[in-house]
Design a protein around this motif. Structure first.
Motif, PDB file in Angstrom:
ATOM      1  N   ASP A  53     -48.274 -19.243  84.984  1.00  0.00           N
ATOM      2  CA  ASP A  53     -48.439 -17.846  84.616  1.00  0.00           C
ATOM      3  C   ASP A  53     -49.894 -17.600  84.226  1.00  0.00           C
ATOM      4  N   ARG A  54     -50.495 -18.625  83.609  1.00  0.00           N
ATOM      5  CA  ARG A  54     -51.911 -18.602  83.238  1.00  0.00           C
ATOM      6  C   ARG A  54     -52.491 -19.973  83.531  1.00  0.00           C
ATOM      7  N   ILE A  55     -53.755 -19.970  83.927  1.00  0.00           N
ATOM      8  CA  ILE A  55     -54.451 -21.208  84.274  1.00  0.00           C
ATOM      9  C   ILE A  55     -55.707 -21.336  83.425  1.00  0.00           C
ATOM     10  N   VAL A  56     -55.960 -22.550  82.977  1.00  0.00           N
ATOM     11  CA  VAL A  56     -57.219 -22.882  82.319  1.00  0.00           C
ATOM     12  C   VAL A  56     -57.901 -23.902  83.219  1.00  0.00           C
ATOM     13  N   VAL A  57     -59.065 -23.564  83.747  1.00  0.00           N
ATOM     14  CA  VAL A  57     -59.837 -24.495  84.570  1.00  0.00           C
ATOM     15  C   VAL A  57     -60.891 -25.118  83.672  1.00  0.00           C
ATOM     16  N   MET A  58     -60.878 -26.456  83.629  1.00  0.00           N
ATOM     17  CA  MET A  58     -61.815 -27.173  82.765  1.00  0.00           C
ATOM     18  C   MET A  58     -62.741 -28.042  83.605  1.00  0.00           C
ATOM     19  N   ASN A  59     -63.941 -28.238  83.096  1.00  0.00           N
ATOM     20  CA  ASN A  59     -64.943 -29.075  83.742  1.00  0.00           C
ATOM     21  C   ASN A  59     -65.610 -29.914  82.668  1.00  0.00           C
ATOM     22  N   ALA A  60     -65.456 -31.221  82.743  1.00  0.00           N
ATOM     23  CA  ALA A  60     -66.054 -32.151  81.774  1.00  0.00           C
ATOM     24  C   ALA A  60     -65.684 -31.781  80.339  1.00  0.00           C
ATOM     25  N   GLY A  61     -64.428 -31.390  80.133  1.00  0.00           N
ATOM     26  CA  GLY A  61     -63.939 -31.073  78.795  1.00  0.00           C
ATOM     27  C   GLY A  61     -64.239 -29.675  78.307  1.00  0.00           C
ATOM     28  N   ALA A  62     -64.936 -28.878  79.100  1.00  0.00           N
ATOM     29  CA  ALA A  62     -65.268 -27.504  78.704  1.00  0.00           C
ATOM     30  C   ALA A  62     -64.475 -26.514  79.562  1.00  0.00           C
ATOM     31  N   VAL A  63     -64.047 -25.425  78.937  1.00  0.00           N
ATOM     32  CA  VAL A  63     -63.298 -24.396  79.654  1.00  0.00           C
ATOM     33  C   VAL A  63     -64.257 -23.591  80.526  1.00  0.00           C
ATOM     34  N   GLU A  64     -63.948 -23.509  81.811  1.00  0.00           N
ATOM     35  CA  GLU A  64     -64.740 -22.711  82.747  1.00  0.00           C
ATOM     36  C   GLU A  64     -64.152 -21.309  82.894  1.00  0.00           C
ATOM     37  N   GLN A  65     -62.811 -21.212  82.915  1.00  0.00           N
ATOM     38  CA  GLN A  65     -62.165 -19.906  83.089  1.00  0.00           C
ATOM     39  C   GLN A  65     -60.706 -19.993  82.676  1.00  0.00           C
ATOM     40  N   ILE A  66     -60.204 -18.895  82.114  1.00  0.00           N
ATOM     41  CA  ILE A  66     -58.795 -18.728  81.780  1.00  0.00           C
ATOM     42  C   ILE A  66     -58.338 -17.420  82.409  1.00  0.00           C
ATOM     43  N   GLY A  67     -57.167 -17.446  83.058  1.00  0.00           N
ATOM     44  CA  GLY A  67     -56.640 -16.213  83.642  1.00  0.00           C
ATOM     45  C   GLY A  67     -55.367 -16.479  84.414  1.00  0.00           C
ATOM     46  N   THR A  68     -54.849 -15.431  85.008  1.00  0.00           N
ATOM     47  CA  THR A  68     -53.678 -15.595  85.870  1.00  0.00           C
ATOM     48  C   THR A  68     -54.126 -16.333  87.124  1.00  0.00           C
ATOM     49  N   PRO A  69     -53.184 -16.907  87.864  1.00  0.00           N
ATOM     50  CA  PRO A  69     -53.576 -17.562  89.114  1.00  0.00           C
ATOM     51  C   PRO A  69     -54.349 -16.611  90.038  1.00  0.00           C
ATOM     52  N   GLU A  70     -53.914 -15.361  90.108  1.00  0.00           N
ATOM     53  CA  GLU A  70     -54.594 -14.385  90.957  1.00  0.00           C
ATOM     54  C   GLU A  70     -56.018 -14.132  90.484  1.00  0.00           C
ATOM     55  N   VAL A  72     -58.009 -16.047  88.618  1.00  0.00           N
ATOM     56  CA  VAL A  72     -58.856 -17.231  88.760  1.00  0.00           C
ATOM     57  C   VAL A  72     -59.204 -17.482  90.229  1.00  0.00           C
ATOM     58  N   TYR A  73     -58.243 -17.266  91.120  1.00  0.00           N
ATOM     59  CA  TYR A  73     -58.477 -17.507  92.543  1.00  0.00           C
ATOM     60  C   TYR A  73     -59.350 -16.419  93.162  1.00  0.00           C
ATOM     61  N   GLU A  74     -59.039 -15.144  92.860  1.00  0.00           N
ATOM     62  CA  GLU A  74     -59.732 -14.030  93.513  1.00  0.00           C
ATOM     63  C   GLU A  74     -61.086 -13.710  92.896  1.00  0.00           C
ATOM     64  N   THR A  75     -61.256 -13.965  91.599  1.00  0.00           N
ATOM     65  CA  THR A  75     -62.534 -13.673  90.948  1.00  0.00           C
ATOM     66  C   THR A  75     -62.954 -14.852  90.076  1.00  0.00           C
ATOM     67  N   PRO A  76     -63.341 -15.959  90.706  1.00  0.00           N
ATOM     68  CA  PRO A  76     -63.763 -17.126  89.926  1.00  0.00           C
ATOM     69  C   PRO A  76     -64.989 -16.789  89.084  1.00  0.00           C
ATOM     70  N   ALA A  77     -64.982 -17.270  87.842  1.00  0.00           N
ATOM     71  CA  ALA A  77     -66.067 -16.963  86.910  1.00  0.00           C
ATOM     72  C   ALA A  77     -67.321 -17.784  87.164  1.00  0.00           C
ATOM     73  N   THR A  78     -67.154 -18.955  87.774  1.00  0.00           N
ATOM     74  CA  THR A  78     -68.297 -19.836  88.009  1.00  0.00           C
ATOM     75  C   THR A  78     -68.188 -20.463  89.402  1.00  0.00           C
ATOM     76  N   ALA A  79     -69.287 -21.025  89.846  1.00  0.00           N
ATOM     77  CA  ALA A  79     -69.289 -21.731  91.132  1.00  0.00           C
ATOM     78  C   ALA A  79     -68.338 -22.924  91.079  1.00  0.00           C
ATOM     79  N   PHE A  80     -68.250 -23.592  89.931  1.00  0.00           N
ATOM     80  CA  PHE A  80     -67.326 -24.720  89.800  1.00  0.00           C
ATOM     81  C   PHE A  80     -65.893 -24.285  90.053  1.00  0.00           C
ATOM     82  N   VAL A  81     -65.468 -23.176  89.447  1.00  0.00           N
ATOM     83  CA  VAL A  81     -64.097 -22.689  89.619  1.00  0.00           C
ATOM     84  C   VAL A  81     -63.849 -22.335  91.082  1.00  0.00           C
TER      85      VAL A  81
END
Length: 117
Positions: A53-70, A72-81
């Motif tokens: 229902d909600r996703i937290v994408v993490m990179n090296a222990g830091a949160v990159e983005q939190i949001g619904t699957p839609e 996070v997928y459609e509007t990634p906050a960072t190049a990593f995401v």
């Protein structure tokens, strides 16, 4: 025994593809029926997008983005995401001061709709 939160740390990682799919459906069904909050840790993007229902994408222990699957997928906050969730098309360029155009590394200029500075 009725926990308030269920933590599942890569529970499907040792299963073959067919069994993984069956278990995804079963876990989601049980979670919905019981109403329990579940935290599902996975490195499998398809699993995360299909079960959450909600996703937290993490990179090296830091949160990159939190949001619904839609979101996070459609509007990634960072190049990593963007790269993590799928094969992204990354183009190097420079944004104009107005934020309305981007000059690509090839010299080509494209117009863009920029939702944020």
């Amino acid at each position: 025994f009725e926990p308030q939160v269920l933590l599942l740390d890569e529970p499907l990682s040792a299963l073959d593809a067919n069994m993984r799919e069956e278990m995804r459906v079963e876990i989601k069904k049980i979670q919905k029926e019981t109403g329990i909050t579940a935290i599902f840790v996975t490195h499998d993007q398809e699993e995360a997008l299909s079960m959450s229902d909600r996703i937290v994408v993490m990179n090296a222990g830091a949160v990159e983005q939190i949001g619904t699957p839609e979101q996070v997928y459609e509007t990634p906050a960072t190049a990593f995401v963007a790269d993590f969730l799928g094969k992204a098309n990354m183009l190097a360029g420079t944004v104009s001061r107005s934020g309305q155009t981007v000059v690509l590394g090839t010299g080509q200029t494209i117009s863009v709709a920029c939702p944020r500075p």
